[in-house]
Design an enzyme around this catalytic site. Structure first.
Site, short mmCIF file in Angstrom:
data_model
loop_
_atom_site.label_atom_id
_atom_site.label_comp_id
_atom_site.label_asym_id
_atom_site.label_seq_id
_atom_site.Cartn_x
_atom_site.Cartn_y
_atom_site.Cartn_z
CE LYS A 13 -2.10 -0.90 3.94
NZ LYS A 13 -1.56 -2.28 4.37
NE ARG A 88 -3.85 -1.11 10.33
CZ ARG A 88 -2.77 -0.86 9.92
NH1 ARG A 88 -2.92 0.48 9.24
NH2 ARG A 88 -1.70 -1.34 9.44
NE ARG A 127 8.11 -3.66 6.12
CZ ARG A 127 6.53 -3.30 5.96
NH1 ARG A 127 6.12 -2.86 4.86
NH2 ARG A 127 5.97 -3.20 7.18
NE ARG A 161 6.48 -1.00 10.17
CZ ARG A 161 5.28 -1.02 9.62
NH1 ARG A 161 5.15 -0.31 8.42
NH2 ARG A 161 4.33 -1.31 10.08
NE ARG A 172 2.35 -5.09 11.29
CZ ARG A 172 3.46 -5.07 10.37
NH1 ARG A 172 4.67 -5.56 10.62
NH2 ARG A 172 3.28 -4.22 9.19
P1 AMP Z 1 1.17 0.55 9.11
O1 AMP Z 1 2.55 1.34 8.84
O2 AMP Z 1 0.08 0.93 8.28
O3 AMP Z 1 1.53 -1.25 9.11
O4 AMP Z 1 0.84 0.52 10.74
C1 AMP Z 1 1.77 0.58 11.72
C2 AMP Z 1 0.84 0.46 13.05
O5 AMP Z 1 0.26 1.59 13.49
C3 AMP Z 1 -0.27 -0.66 13.10
O6 AMP Z 1 0.18 -1.96 13.60
C4 AMP Z 1 -1.09 0.02 14.22
O7 AMP Z 1 -0.60 -0.52 15.47
C5 AMP Z 1 -1.06 1.66 13.89
N1 AMP Z 1 -1.96 1.93 13.15
C6 AMP Z 1 -1.78 2.66 11.66
N2 AMP Z 1 -2.98 2.67 11.13
C7 AMP Z 1 -3.82 2.34 12.12
C8 AMP Z 1 -5.30 2.33 12.02
N3 AMP Z 1 -5.84 3.08 11.09
N4 AMP Z 1 -5.97 2.02 13.21
C9 AMP Z 1 -5.30 1.61 14.33
N5 AMP Z 1 -4.36 1.45 14.32
C10 AMP Z 1 -3.40 1.73 13.30
#
Ligand code: AMP
Length: 214
Positions: A13, A88, A127, A161, A172
């Protein structure tokens, strides 16, 4: 044009949202990046969410909804935006509808990037990214051209990360299946959900998304 990119962790994404920003000027709104910036700055919000993020769980809906509601009103979003990592959960999807309606904005497409789980585990486990400019790399599939030096900015510092550790990756995926996948019918019923095969090469996925956007 305003769109959502949906898909499990590691489906690409962020990569595709960045391309849309370069090619079409659609602002990438990545909630994960916003939260990581908050944790890096040591802000109160950052301190609150760090442990949740590191464990692979979701940050509470109200925090995320407030963050996006404020962000979509800013001037750089007037050319359109790509939501990356939001919504989400079903309550987030409903809150998004409300905030768009209040601003008389529309949602043009919701694009699901599908990738099988074995490939996702492989992608996430290798990654890493440049600590300075955020350019992303992979230990096996995409190493910097000069070992230890970022292709884009020349920095020699890289980061992994914390939530790409195997335990957090498992959490996740579980969170995606339990909390995020249920929003798919919400958009499918409205006839705006499109599916793209995320197993294809990055350029081909980008072409497919372009075709959908027209
Ligand atoms: P991402 O970089 O999109 O994989 O997000 C990393 C982490 O940020 C996720 O595993 C959540 O802990 C938090 N996070 C990001 N976006 C959201 C969302 N829309 N709702 C809740 N937690 C989020």
């Amino acid at each position: 044009m305003n769109i959502i990119l949906l898909g499990p962790p590691g489906s690409g994404k962020g990569t595709q949202a960045k391309r849309l920003e370069q090619r079409r000027g659609m602002r990438q709104l990545a909630t994960g990046d916003m939260l990581r910036a908050a944790t890096a700055s040591g802000s109160e919000l950052g301190l609150r969410v760090k442990a949740i993020m590191d464990s692979g769980q979701l940050v509470p809906d109200d925090v995320i909804i407030a963050m996006i509601a404020q962000r979509i009103g800013e001037p750089d979003c007037r050319n359109g935006f790509t939501l990356d990592g939001f919504p989400r959960t079903v309550p987030q999807a409903q809150a998004l509808d409300d905030m768009l309606a209040r601003r008389e904005l529309g949602l043009d497409h919701v694009i699901l990037i599908e990738v099988d789980e074995a490939a996702l585990i492989d992608r996430l486990s290798g990654r890493f990214s440049c600590a300075k400019c955020g350019a992303s790399y992979h230990e096996r599939h995409h190493r910097p051209r000069i070992e230890g030096v970022c292709d884009i900015c020349g920095s020699r510092e890289f980061v992994h990360r914390p939530d790409d550790r195997p335990e957090a990756v498992t959490a996740r995926f579980e969170v995606y299946r339990r909390q995020t996948a249920p929003i798919l019918p919400y958009y499918r019923e409205r006839g705006i959900l499109r599916v793209v095969d995320g197993m294809m090469a990055i350029d081909e996925v980008a072409r497919e998304i372009d075709r959908i956007l027209g």
